[in-house]
Design a protein around this motif. Structure first.
Motif: not given
Length: 59
Positions: A44-47, A49-59
């Motif tokens: 998925p595209a990373p966040v 918006d600058g308000q949320t810290e990106a975290v790894p996506v578990v697949t």
């Protein structure tokens, strides 16, 4: 207790639309993006918006 209930009533709204655009919920958009990415076998595209810290996506 009565004062607490009055405060809750004064600070609550019946529907999110009553906030007049003060709140934007992007959850459904983000969820659709995740589902679309999964069906296309990609991440998925990373966040952004600058308000949320990106975290790894578990697949």
């Amino acid at each position: 207790m009565e004062g607490t209930l009055e405060l809750m009533e004064s600070k609550s709204v019946e529907h999110l639309a009553d906030l007049g655009g003060m709140l934007t919920d992007h959850y459904n958009e983000a969820l659709y993006g995740v589902i679309e990415a999964k069906t296309e076998h990609r991440s998925p595209a990373p966040v952004t918006d600058g308000q949320t810290e990106a975290v790894p996506v578990v697949t």
